[in-house]
Design an enzyme around this catalytic site. Structure first.
Site, mmCIF file in Angstrom:
data_model
loop_
_atom_site.group_PDB
_atom_site.id
_atom_site.type_symbol
_atom_site.label_atom_id
_atom_site.label_comp_id
_atom_site.label_asym_id
_atom_site.label_seq_id
_atom_site.Cartn_x
_atom_site.Cartn_y
_atom_site.Cartn_z
ATOM 1 N N HIS A 169 47.273 54.283 33.098
ATOM 2 C CA HIS A 169 47.512 54.233 31.565
ATOM 3 C C HIS A 169 48.212 53.005 31.410
ATOM 4 C CE1 HIS A 169 47.896 55.043 27.123
ATOM 5 N NE2 HIS A 169 48.796 54.703 27.212
ATOM 6 N N CYS A 170 47.654 51.769 30.435
ATOM 7 C CA CYS A 170 48.339 50.779 30.385
ATOM 8 C C CYS A 170 49.047 50.580 28.812
ATOM 9 C CB CYS A 170 47.255 49.474 30.541
ATOM 10 S SG CYS A 170 48.032 47.976 30.030
ATOM 11 N N VAL A 171 50.238 50.435 28.934
ATOM 12 C CA VAL A 171 51.167 50.586 27.725
ATOM 13 C C VAL A 171 50.682 49.032 26.855
ATOM 14 C CG1 VAL A 171 52.672 52.006 28.363
ATOM 15 C CG2 VAL A 171 53.101 49.630 28.801
#
Length: 342
Positions: free
Chosen positions: A180-182
């Site tokens: 999951h890429c913020v």
């Protein structure tokens, strides 16, 4: 200490911290994790309980829920860099008669990067739903080590396809889950992994182009001023030949904002370049970040809980099909029909 020494110490410190985080990220009980836990235990005895709760909620809000804060920070950093580049570097370079294509290259790369950013952030990463779970199970084989057949996601109550994982931030299972890429506020999965790779490459190229043009401008300024071939008076009043620390300090005093921006984009290029190499390695070997981290943890614990201890299991990447086919799969993920043909 002179300016260059302090800057190099700062640069080495940031790079060392970044490398330490990358090396320790895949270990279940790393030295970094133990150190943070111990520090938290010590601070819990000193920091008030109310402040601990507020900090915990803030960190949970930042890293465990979908938030646009990092997206806003991402855009703000790009706006600050290109604002300074346009306001000073572009104008000065235009007066020095730099080639127009060289000056416009960062803007062209920025346009491509923003396009990849929008596609990556708004695309469906490959959400596993009740309607497609049965078909996604047939796409990849279960290796029996990292992924086992028949396991149900306790949250989604669906059978987990091989190479999938439940994202606690998005609260969904993602097919061929990477991470999951913020920064894009989205999961990276089967359907947007290729765009994410292009996003990283374009972002690195953009930072590198800005750094190259800015460095060329500063070098040109030094050449035109003839300061590189002169001397200067030290603290004792004696003439000393001009050296690199003096040149850097002279540029910093003359163009402080430009030099600060150059140091930032150089550091950004190095960090992004290293991450790009790692992501490209995963793509060429047909691995995901999730699988890479799991395989490292598995190396420290060769037995799964459901397995007996008389025969150690050995992890092997069964999904690699060669460099070109692996790279093709990143940009064109296989469907159920393609998996049946294979």
């Amino acid at each position: 200490m002179d300016f260059l020494t302090l800057f190099l110490i700062y640069l080495c410190f940031v790079l060392a911290i970044t490398a330490l985080l990358c090396l320790c990220s895949g270990r279940k009980e790393s030295f970094l994790t133990r150190s943070v836990n111990r520090a938290s235990q010590v601070l819990s005895l000193v920091v008030p309980t109310q402040l601990q709760r507020v900090t915990h909620r803030a960190l949970h809000r930042l890293f465990h829920t979908r938030s646009c804060l990092f997206v806003v920070l991402h855009v703000a950093l790009q706006a600050a860099v290109f604002g300074e580049y346009t306001w000073e570097v572009f104008v000065y370079c235009w007066e020095l008669q730099f080639h127009l294509l060289l000056l416009l290259l960062p803007y062209l790369l920025l346009a491509g990067n923003l396009g990849c950013f929008l596609l990556c952030s708004r695309a469906n990463p490959g959400t596993v739903t009740k309607s497609n779970a049965a078909s996604l199970v047939k796409v990849y084989a279960y290796d029996g080590v990292l992924f086992q057949r028949g396991l149900l996601c306790p949250t989604c109550t669906l059978e987990k396809p091989a190479r999938s994982k439940h994202c606690s931030v998005c609260r969904t299972c993602v097919h061929r889950f990477d991470h999951h890429c913020v920064w894009v506020n989205n999961c990276i999965g089967a359907c947007n992994a290729g765009v994410f790779l292009l996003y990283l490459l374009s972002l690195t190229a953009t930072a590198g182009a800005v750094a190259a043009v800015t460095a060329a401008f500063l070098i040109q300024v030094l050449l035109l001023s003839n300061i590189m071939h002169g001397t200067y008076l030290d603290a004792q009043g004696q003439e000393q030949p001009v050296e690199i620390p003096f040149l850097v300090q002279h540029l910093f005093l003359t163009f402080p904002r430009i030099v600060f921006m150059l140091g930032f984009v150089i550091l950004l290029t190095l960090v992004l370049g290293g991450y790009c190499c790692f992501t490209l390695y995963l793509a060429l070997t047909n691995q995901t970040t999730n699988e890479w981290c799991k395989s490292r943890r598995f190396g420290g614990s060769p037995h799964l809980p459901s397995e007996t201890h008389d025969r150690p299991l050995v992890y092997k990447n069964i999904y690699s099909k060669g460099i070109w086919r692996n790279l093709k799969e990143v940009f064109n993920p296989p469907t159920v029909l393609e998996s049946k043909k294979k």
